[in-house]
Design a protein around this motif. Structure first.
Motif, mmCIF file in Angstrom:
data_model
loop_
_atom_site.group_PDB
_atom_site.id
_atom_site.type_symbol
_atom_site.label_atom_id
_atom_site.label_comp_id
_atom_site.label_asym_id
_atom_site.label_seq_id
_atom_site.Cartn_x
_atom_site.Cartn_y
_atom_site.Cartn_z
ATOM 1 N N SER A 99 -15.452 -19.628 -12.946
ATOM 2 C CA SER A 99 -15.441 -18.290 -12.365
ATOM 3 C C SER A 99 -14.422 -17.432 -13.099
ATOM 4 N N ARG A 100 -14.322 -16.197 -12.690
ATOM 5 C CA ARG A 100 -13.543 -15.221 -13.457
ATOM 6 C C ARG A 100 -12.087 -15.652 -13.666
ATOM 7 N N TYR A 101 -11.475 -16.196 -12.632
ATOM 8 C CA TYR A 101 -10.084 -16.655 -12.755
ATOM 9 C C TYR A 101 -9.962 -18.160 -12.528
ATOM 10 N N ASN A 116 8.564 -12.013 -9.739
ATOM 11 C CA ASN A 116 9.794 -11.236 -9.791
ATOM 12 C C ASN A 116 9.754 -9.960 -8.974
ATOM 13 N N GLY A 117 8.570 -9.544 -8.515
ATOM 14 C CA GLY A 117 8.451 -8.302 -7.762
ATOM 15 C C GLY A 117 7.142 -8.276 -7.008
ATOM 16 N N ALA A 118 6.533 -7.103 -6.933
ATOM 17 C CA ALA A 118 5.307 -6.943 -6.161
ATOM 18 C C ALA A 118 4.169 -7.805 -6.716
ATOM 19 N N ALA A 119 3.509 -8.550 -5.811
ATOM 20 C CA ALA A 119 2.307 -9.320 -6.145
ATOM 21 C C ALA A 119 1.249 -8.905 -5.133
ATOM 22 N N ALA A 120 0.357 -8.019 -5.553
ATOM 23 C CA ALA A 120 -0.630 -7.453 -4.631
ATOM 24 C C ALA A 120 -2.023 -7.580 -5.227
ATOM 25 N N GLY A 121 -3.026 -7.713 -4.361
ATOM 26 C CA GLY A 121 -4.399 -7.771 -4.842
ATOM 27 C C GLY A 121 -4.589 -8.881 -5.848
ATOM 28 N N LEU A 122 -5.009 -8.511 -7.051
ATOM 29 C CA LEU A 122 -5.224 -9.503 -8.099
ATOM 30 C C LEU A 122 -3.932 -10.202 -8.504
ATOM 31 N N GLY A 123 -2.807 -9.537 -8.342
ATOM 32 C CA GLY A 123 -1.532 -10.197 -8.612
ATOM 33 C C GLY A 123 -1.320 -11.382 -7.694
ATOM 34 N N LEU A 124 -1.704 -11.234 -6.423
ATOM 35 C CA LEU A 124 -1.615 -12.347 -5.483
ATOM 36 C C LEU A 124 -2.655 -13.412 -5.805
ATOM 37 N N VAL A 125 -3.830 -12.992 -6.266
ATOM 38 C CA VAL A 125 -4.850 -13.950 -6.691
ATOM 39 C C VAL A 125 -4.310 -14.826 -7.816
ATOM 40 N N PHE A 126 -3.679 -14.207 -8.827
ATOM 41 C CA PHE A 126 -3.102 -14.983 -9.925
ATOM 42 C C PHE A 126 -2.077 -15.995 -9.402
ATOM 43 N N ARG A 148 -8.142 -0.882 0.758
ATOM 44 C CA ARG A 148 -8.833 -0.132 -0.300
ATOM 45 C C ARG A 148 -10.339 -0.125 -0.056
ATOM 46 N N GLY A 149 -10.756 -0.613 1.112
ATOM 47 C CA GLY A 149 -12.177 -0.671 1.395
ATOM 48 C C GLY A 149 -12.882 -1.804 0.670
ATOM 49 N N LEU A 150 -12.125 -2.810 0.272
ATOM 50 C CA LEU A 150 -12.672 -3.945 -0.462
ATOM 51 C C LEU A 150 -12.627 -5.208 0.405
ATOM 52 N N ILE A 151 -13.081 -6.307 -0.139
ATOM 53 C CA ILE A 151 -13.146 -7.570 0.601
ATOM 54 C C ILE A 151 -12.266 -8.627 -0.073
ATOM 55 N N ALA A 152 -12.219 -9.796 0.506
ATOM 56 C CA ALA A 152 -11.412 -10.891 -0.056
ATOM 57 C C ALA A 152 -12.134 -11.437 -1.281
ATOM 58 N N GLU A 153 -11.695 -11.037 -2.460
ATOM 59 C CA GLU A 153 -12.451 -11.342 -3.677
ATOM 60 C C GLU A 153 -11.876 -12.518 -4.447
ATOM 61 N N HIS A 154 -12.659 -12.953 -5.431
ATOM 62 C CA HIS A 154 -12.249 -13.975 -6.408
ATOM 63 C C HIS A 154 -11.773 -15.273 -5.764
ATOM 64 N N GLY A 155 -12.404 -15.646 -4.634
ATOM 65 C CA GLY A 155 -12.095 -16.936 -4.023
ATOM 66 C C GLY A 155 -10.842 -16.963 -3.184
ATOM 67 N N ILE A 156 -10.187 -15.806 -2.955
ATOM 68 C CA ILE A 156 -8.931 -15.816 -2.202
ATOM 69 C C ILE A 156 -9.155 -16.244 -0.756
ATOM 70 N N SER A 157 -10.367 -16.016 -0.214
ATOM 71 C CA SER A 157 -10.658 -16.446 1.160
ATOM 72 C C SER A 157 -10.737 -17.970 1.252
ATOM 73 N N HIS A 168 -2.440 -17.508 9.282
ATOM 74 C CA HIS A 168 -1.722 -16.635 8.347
ATOM 75 C C HIS A 168 -2.693 -15.981 7.369
ATOM 76 N N ALA A 169 -3.694 -16.735 6.909
ATOM 77 C CA ALA A 169 -4.665 -16.172 5.966
ATOM 78 C C ALA A 169 -5.422 -15.013 6.588
ATOM 79 N N ALA A 170 -5.859 -15.179 7.827
ATOM 80 C CA ALA A 170 -6.560 -14.091 8.518
ATOM 81 C C ALA A 170 -5.655 -12.873 8.659
ATOM 82 N N ASP A 171 -4.413 -13.102 9.034
ATOM 83 C CA ASP A 171 -3.438 -12.005 9.159
ATOM 84 C C ASP A 171 -3.286 -11.256 7.841
ATOM 85 N N LEU A 172 -3.044 -12.000 6.760
ATOM 86 C CA LEU A 172 -2.794 -11.360 5.474
ATOM 87 C C LEU A 172 -4.022 -10.635 4.943
ATOM 88 N N LEU A 173 -5.212 -11.216 5.139
ATOM 89 C CA LEU A 173 -6.425 -10.607 4.601
ATOM 90 C C LEU A 173 -6.895 -9.426 5.452
#
Length: 272
Positions: A99-101, A116-126, A148-157, A168-173
């Motif tokens: 898959s993509r990542y 070292n700092g903000a990890a958001a969206g794809l940064g958290l996926v990485f 952002r009107g998006l869903i849990a992408e790239h297998g993060i769910s 915790h996963a439900a809370d964060l997502l």
């Protein structure tokens, strides 16, 4: 060689490759260029037998703030499944990692995110696709997608509940709220918490210990076991372990592992 990342060897060990996302003025927000360069650097490190551990981090004050909003606005729906991103990865056979990542767990070497700092969206996926996550006390985390009107992408769910648990996963997502480094450690989203000026020192010292004192062959096999066991029964995981143990006992690294222990000297593992 690269425009939006950099790659260097650690001073702590020549066997440790440090991959740095390098758009500090944009908190290392992801572009198509950075995405392609990151994958290329990871594949190159995987193929380089002198590399035993990979550390991923961000330049400046951020780890990765997600996809650059300017590119996100023009992202065509078909891009998510475009052939150049979804091609098979030679590094691992499982369809789950094609898959993509998926190349993060497919890389045979440990990948440690130094956040070292903000990890958001794809940064958290990485970060979640990495094998371990060490964070600065200044780090902050957010899934970001729902805001952002998006869903849990790239297998993060699939990844996130296995790291922090379903609640915790439900809370964060669902909330996509900002999570501090301290809360991230409490819910086991990160494995180590460091003072900001000690993050890279601590991470690189740990990486150097893995690179210098642990069998690279053992690490390759154990990493594969850890990722693949999530798709296996206990019986299948045990059968895999039995087959791998048989091969390990016949390896050069096992011979060296016994010899350096008996002789009380530094290990000289070959990775074979």
């Amino acid at each position: 060689m690269y425009r939006e990342i950099s790659v260097a060897r650690s001073d702590s060990s020549a066997h440790v490759a440090v991959v740095t996302m390098n758009r500090p003025d944009k908190l290392n927000a992801l572009t198509k260029v950075m995405e392609a360069e990151l994958r290329d650097a990871m594949e190159a490190a995987d193929c380089d037998e002198s590399v035993r551990v990979i550390v991923l981090t961000g330049a400046g004050k951020g780890f990765c703030a997600g996809m650059d909003i300017n590119e996100l606005e023009i992202l065509p729906p078909g891009d998510i499944r475009a052939a150049q991103w979804m091609r098979p990865y030679d590094m691992n056979r499982r369809a789950d990692f094609q898959s993509r990542y998926g190349y993060f767990p497919a890389v045979r070497k440990p990948v440690i995110s130094a956040i070292n700092g903000a990890a958001a969206g794809l940064g958290l996926v990485f970060a979640l696709y990495s094998d371990m996550r060490f964070a600065s006390r200044r780090a902050a985390f957010s899934t970001a997608f729902a805001r952002r009107g998006l869903i849990a992408e790239h297998g993060i769910s699939w990844l996130l509940p296995r790291v922090v648990g379903p609640g915790h996963a439900a809370d964060l997502l669902l909330s996509a709220r900002k999570v501090s480094a301290e809360e991230a450690l409490e819910m086991r989203l990160v494995d180590r918490l460091c003072e900001p000026d000690e993050l890279m020192t601590h991470t690189l010292e740990y990486a150097a210990d893995l690179a210098e004192n642990v069998s690279p062959r053992s690490v390759r096999v154990i990493k594969r076991q850890l990722w693949e066991q999530q798709f296996q029964t206990l019986g299948e995981a045990t059968q895999m372990a039995n087959a791998e143990m048989f091969d390990s006992i016949q390896s050069e690294d096992f011979t060296e592992g016994v010899a350096h222990f008996i002789e009380r000297r530094q290990a000289r593992f070959s990775g074979r």
